[in-house]
Scaffold this motif. Structure first.
Motif, PDB file in Angstrom:
ATOM      1  N   TYR A 182       0.996  -1.265  -0.001  1.00  0.00           N
ATOM      2  CA  TYR A 182       0.110   0.103  -0.128  1.00  0.00           C
ATOM      3  C   TYR A 182       0.912   1.226  -0.015  1.00  0.00           C
ATOM      4  O   TYR A 182       1.757   1.300   0.586  1.00  0.00           O
ATOM      5  CB  TYR A 182      -0.902  -0.016   1.225  1.00  0.00           C
ATOM      6  CG  TYR A 182      -1.755  -0.961   1.114  1.00  0.00           C
ATOM      7  CD1 TYR A 182      -3.213  -0.633   0.591  1.00  0.00           C
ATOM      8  CD2 TYR A 182      -1.862  -2.217   1.399  1.00  0.00           C
ATOM      9  CE1 TYR A 182      -4.202  -1.760   0.488  1.00  0.00           C
ATOM     10  CE2 TYR A 182      -2.688  -3.444   1.346  1.00  0.00           C
ATOM     11  CZ  TYR A 182      -4.061  -2.880   0.864  1.00  0.00           C
ATOM     12  OH  TYR A 182      -5.264  -3.969   0.653  1.00  0.00           O
ATOM     13  N   PHE A 183       0.417   2.382  -0.736  1.00  0.00           N
ATOM     14  CA  PHE A 183       1.065   3.426  -0.906  1.00  0.00           C
ATOM     15  C   PHE A 183      -0.004   4.679  -0.929  1.00  0.00           C
ATOM     16  O   PHE A 183      -0.982   4.480  -1.314  1.00  0.00           O
ATOM     17  CB  PHE A 183       2.191   3.478  -2.009  1.00  0.00           C
ATOM     18  CG  PHE A 183       1.498   3.502  -3.267  1.00  0.00           C
ATOM     19  CD1 PHE A 183       1.591   4.674  -3.846  1.00  0.00           C
ATOM     20  CD2 PHE A 183       0.736   2.436  -3.945  1.00  0.00           C
ATOM     21  CE1 PHE A 183       0.667   4.847  -5.189  1.00  0.00           C
ATOM     22  CE2 PHE A 183       0.139   2.550  -5.127  1.00  0.00           C
ATOM     23  CZ  PHE A 183       0.147   3.737  -5.736  1.00  0.00           C
ATOM     24  N   GLU A 184       0.853   5.837  -0.482  1.00  0.00           N
ATOM     25  CA  GLU A 184       0.195   7.167  -0.654  1.00  0.00           C
ATOM     26  C   GLU A 184       0.534   8.179  -1.371  1.00  0.00           C
ATOM     27  O   GLU A 184      -0.355   9.063  -2.367  1.00  0.00           O
ATOM     28  CB  GLU A 184      -0.045   7.780   0.707  1.00  0.00           C
ATOM     29  CG  GLU A 184      -0.667   9.110   0.993  1.00  0.00           C
ATOM     30  CD  GLU A 184      -2.325   8.688   0.855  1.00  0.00           C
ATOM     31  OE1 GLU A 184      -2.928   9.600   0.138  1.00  0.00           O
ATOM     32  OE2 GLU A 184      -2.827   7.658   1.100  1.00  0.00           O
ATOM     33  N   THR A 185       2.173   8.053  -1.699  1.00  0.00           N
ATOM     34  CA  THR A 185       2.646   9.141  -2.625  1.00  0.00           C
ATOM     35  C   THR A 185       3.415   8.613  -3.751  1.00  0.00           C
ATOM     36  O   THR A 185       3.708   7.403  -3.706  1.00  0.00           O
ATOM     37  CB  THR A 185       3.435  10.007  -1.916  1.00  0.00           C
ATOM     38  OG1 THR A 185       4.743   9.394  -1.197  1.00  0.00           O
ATOM     39  CG2 THR A 185       2.683  10.667  -0.885  1.00  0.00           C
ATOM     40  N   TYR A 186       3.620   9.431  -4.849  1.00  0.00           N
ATOM     41  CA  TYR A 186       4.550   9.058  -5.942  1.00  0.00           C
ATOM     42  C   TYR A 186       5.752   8.434  -5.226  1.00  0.00           C
ATOM     43  O   TYR A 186       6.602   7.469  -5.634  1.00  0.00           O
ATOM     44  CB  TYR A 186       4.635  10.219  -6.840  1.00  0.00           C
ATOM     45  CG  TYR A 186       5.752   9.948  -7.767  1.00  0.00           C
ATOM     46  CD1 TYR A 186       5.440   9.280  -8.809  1.00  0.00           C
ATOM     47  CD2 TYR A 186       7.049  10.470  -7.862  1.00  0.00           C
ATOM     48  CE1 TYR A 186       6.660   9.020 -10.102  1.00  0.00           C
ATOM     49  CE2 TYR A 186       7.906  10.144  -8.686  1.00  0.00           C
ATOM     50  CZ  TYR A 186       7.801   9.486  -9.746  1.00  0.00           C
ATOM     51  OH  TYR A 186       8.729   9.305 -10.790  1.00  0.00           O
ATOM     52  N   GLU A 217       6.521   7.552  -2.311  1.00  0.00           N
ATOM     53  CA  GLU A 217       6.530   6.228  -1.793  1.00  0.00           C
ATOM     54  C   GLU A 217       6.584   5.032  -2.688  1.00  0.00           C
ATOM     55  O   GLU A 217       7.251   4.119  -2.532  1.00  0.00           O
ATOM     56  CB  GLU A 217       5.386   6.329  -0.674  1.00  0.00           C
ATOM     57  CG  GLU A 217       5.241   4.975   0.181  1.00  0.00           C
ATOM     58  CD  GLU A 217       4.040   5.061   1.101  1.00  0.00           C
ATOM     59  OE1 GLU A 217       3.908   3.996   1.747  1.00  0.00           O
ATOM     60  OE2 GLU A 217       3.304   5.833   0.863  1.00  0.00           O
ATOM     61  N   PHE A 218       5.696   5.222  -3.846  1.00  0.00           N
ATOM     62  CA  PHE A 218       5.723   4.190  -4.831  1.00  0.00           C
ATOM     63  C   PHE A 218       6.975   3.735  -5.422  1.00  0.00           C
ATOM     64  O   PHE A 218       7.499   2.639  -5.748  1.00  0.00           O
ATOM     65  CB  PHE A 218       4.608   4.478  -5.773  1.00  0.00           C
ATOM     66  CG  PHE A 218       4.624   3.542  -6.861  1.00  0.00           C
ATOM     67  CD1 PHE A 218       4.121   2.585  -7.048  1.00  0.00           C
ATOM     68  CD2 PHE A 218       5.219   4.161  -8.034  1.00  0.00           C
ATOM     69  CE1 PHE A 218       4.166   1.683  -8.080  1.00  0.00           C
ATOM     70  CE2 PHE A 218       5.228   3.349  -9.281  1.00  0.00           C
ATOM     71  CZ  PHE A 218       4.818   1.875  -9.311  1.00  0.00           C
ATOM     72  N   VAL A 219       7.824   5.099  -5.983  1.00  0.00           N
ATOM     73  CA  VAL A 219       9.031   4.871  -6.631  1.00  0.00           C
ATOM     74  C   VAL A 219       9.913   3.982  -5.465  1.00  0.00           C
ATOM     75  O   VAL A 219      10.721   3.138  -6.004  1.00  0.00           O
ATOM     76  CB  VAL A 219       9.532   6.178  -6.997  1.00  0.00           C
ATOM     77  CG1 VAL A 219      11.109   5.942  -7.662  1.00  0.00           C
ATOM     78  CG2 VAL A 219       8.698   6.687  -8.063  1.00  0.00           C
ATOM     79  N   GLU A 220      10.005   4.337  -4.477  1.00  0.00           N
ATOM     80  CA  GLU A 220      10.985   3.696  -3.275  1.00  0.00           C
ATOM     81  C   GLU A 220      10.644   2.118  -3.247  1.00  0.00           C
ATOM     82  O   GLU A 220      11.474   1.299  -3.359  1.00  0.00           O
ATOM     83  CB  GLU A 220      10.799   4.324  -1.788  1.00  0.00           C
ATOM     84  CG  GLU A 220      11.493   3.658  -0.773  1.00  0.00           C
ATOM     85  CD  GLU A 220      11.402   4.292   0.487  1.00  0.00           C
ATOM     86  OE1 GLU A 220      11.593   3.687   1.509  1.00  0.00           O
ATOM     87  OE2 GLU A 220      11.189   5.861   0.476  1.00  0.00           O
ATOM     88  N   LYS A 221       9.259   1.832  -3.182  1.00  0.00           N
ATOM     89  CA  LYS A 221       9.022   0.334  -3.193  1.00  0.00           C
ATOM     90  C   LYS A 221       9.348  -0.171  -4.413  1.00  0.00           C
ATOM     91  O   LYS A 221       9.627  -1.489  -4.355  1.00  0.00           O
ATOM     92  CB  LYS A 221       7.477   0.389  -2.590  1.00  0.00           C
ATOM     93  CG  LYS A 221       7.250   0.902  -1.432  1.00  0.00           C
ATOM     94  CD  LYS A 221       5.788   0.756  -0.792  1.00  0.00           C
ATOM     95  CE  LYS A 221       5.866   1.128   0.715  1.00  0.00           C
ATOM     96  NZ  LYS A 221       4.578   0.573   1.082  1.00  0.00           N
ATOM     97  N   LEU A 222       8.697   0.322  -5.358  1.00  0.00           N
ATOM     98  CA  LEU A 222       9.027   0.127  -6.882  1.00  0.00           C
ATOM     99  C   LEU A 222      10.630  -0.620  -6.924  1.00  0.00           C
ATOM    100  O   LEU A 222      11.024  -1.467  -7.501  1.00  0.00           O
ATOM    101  CB  LEU A 222       8.893   0.756  -8.098  1.00  0.00           C
ATOM    102  CG  LEU A 222       9.134   0.145  -9.530  1.00  0.00           C
ATOM    103  CD1 LEU A 222       8.292  -1.003  -9.830  1.00  0.00           C
ATOM    104  CD2 LEU A 222       8.789   1.543 -10.366  1.00  0.00           C
ATOM    105  N   ASN A 223      11.475   0.543  -6.490  1.00  0.00           N
ATOM    106  CA  ASN A 223      12.995   0.103  -6.744  1.00  0.00           C
ATOM    107  C   ASN A 223      13.378  -1.088  -5.839  1.00  0.00           C
ATOM    108  O   ASN A 223      14.172  -1.858  -6.004  1.00  0.00           O
ATOM    109  CB  ASN A 223      13.662   1.455  -6.272  1.00  0.00           C
ATOM    110  CG  ASN A 223      13.711   2.397  -7.486  1.00  0.00           C
ATOM    111  OD1 ASN A 223      13.535   1.866  -8.675  1.00  0.00           O
ATOM    112  ND2 ASN A 223      13.745   3.589  -7.220  1.00  0.00           N
ATOM    113  N   GLU A 224      12.732  -1.188  -4.455  1.00  0.00           N
ATOM    114  CA  GLU A 224      13.035  -2.122  -3.713  1.00  0.00           C
ATOM    115  C   GLU A 224      12.567  -3.606  -4.213  1.00  0.00           C
ATOM    116  O   GLU A 224      13.393  -4.489  -4.140  1.00  0.00           O
ATOM    117  CB  GLU A 224      12.446  -2.044  -2.214  1.00  0.00           C
ATOM    118  CG  GLU A 224      12.988  -2.921  -1.223  1.00  0.00           C
ATOM    119  CD  GLU A 224      12.561  -2.705  -0.122  1.00  0.00           C
ATOM    120  OE1 GLU A 224      12.894  -3.459   0.805  1.00  0.00           O
ATOM    121  OE2 GLU A 224      12.041  -1.330   0.307  1.00  0.00           O
TER     122      GLU A 224
END
Length: 195
Positions: free
Chosen positions: A141-145, A147-154
């Motif tokens: 789950y994410f709220e901001t762009y 946060e999404f980018v960080e999780k995508l990279n992970e």
């Protein structure tokens, strides 16, 4: 008459179980894939997450969303039976924020297609505010762009995390037990509508 898409889950889930794909996908390209239609109420989402000019990752779009400003890669419409396989070519898919249409009240076909794929499904908090769909993996789950980018990279760099997220979403499809009484009551409502 409003019909909750949960009602059709028995048919939707059987369909996705029948076309469930090979889990041994290794080559993920692009980073994010999104299929659908252009809707004005999602323009901010499209501009933020899919715009070829604004994002720091490779995006593919398909369907009637193929406007020139979205996606670095563009594909034509694909048949419904190919959506899960198409999504599985990417690292991730997103369940976007919704204004009243989703908001945790209705599970859209998009969610089932995402959960059945081998792309990690990231869910905007506004789509499922109570985190009821996949409560065992709140990481998605994410709220901001940002946060999404960080999780995508992970997930791109952490196969173990990626496998945990995929297994959880695939199990949603595999283990789903529909409430057939919901289907019966909705069919009765539809048949009696206008009488």
């Amino acid at each position: 008459i409003e019909v909750d898409l949960h009602t059709y889950s028995p048919f939707i889930l059987k369909y996705y179980k029948d076309i469930f794909i090979d889990r041994n996908v290794e080559n993920f390209n692009p980073d994010l894939i999104y299929g659908g239609v252009f809707r004005k109420d999602r323009k901010d989402f499209f501009d933020t997450y899919l715009s070829a000019d604004n994002v720091d990752y490779k995006v593919e779009v398909y369907g009637s969303l193929n406007k020139k400003e979205y996606g670095l890669i563009k594909s034509k419409n694909i048949p419904q039976t190919k959506v899960v396989s198409k999504n599985s070519t990417a690292q991730a898919v997103i369940l976007p924020p919704e204004n009243g249409y989703g908001s945790g009240k209705v599970v859209q076909v998009r969610a089932y297609e995402s959960f059945a794929s081998q792309a990690v499904t990231f869910i905007h908090n506004q789509y499922d505010p109570d985190r009821m769909l996949l409560p065992n993996t709140p990481y998605r789950y994410f709220e901001t762009y940002e946060e999404f980018v960080e999780k995508l990279n992970e997930i791109k760099n952490n196969k173990e995390l990626r496998d945990i997220l995929i297994e959880d979403q695939n199990k949603f499809i595999e283990n789903f037990e529909p409430d057939l009484s919901l289907l019966k009551s909705t069919v009765e409502k539809v048949l009696s509508y206008g009488k």
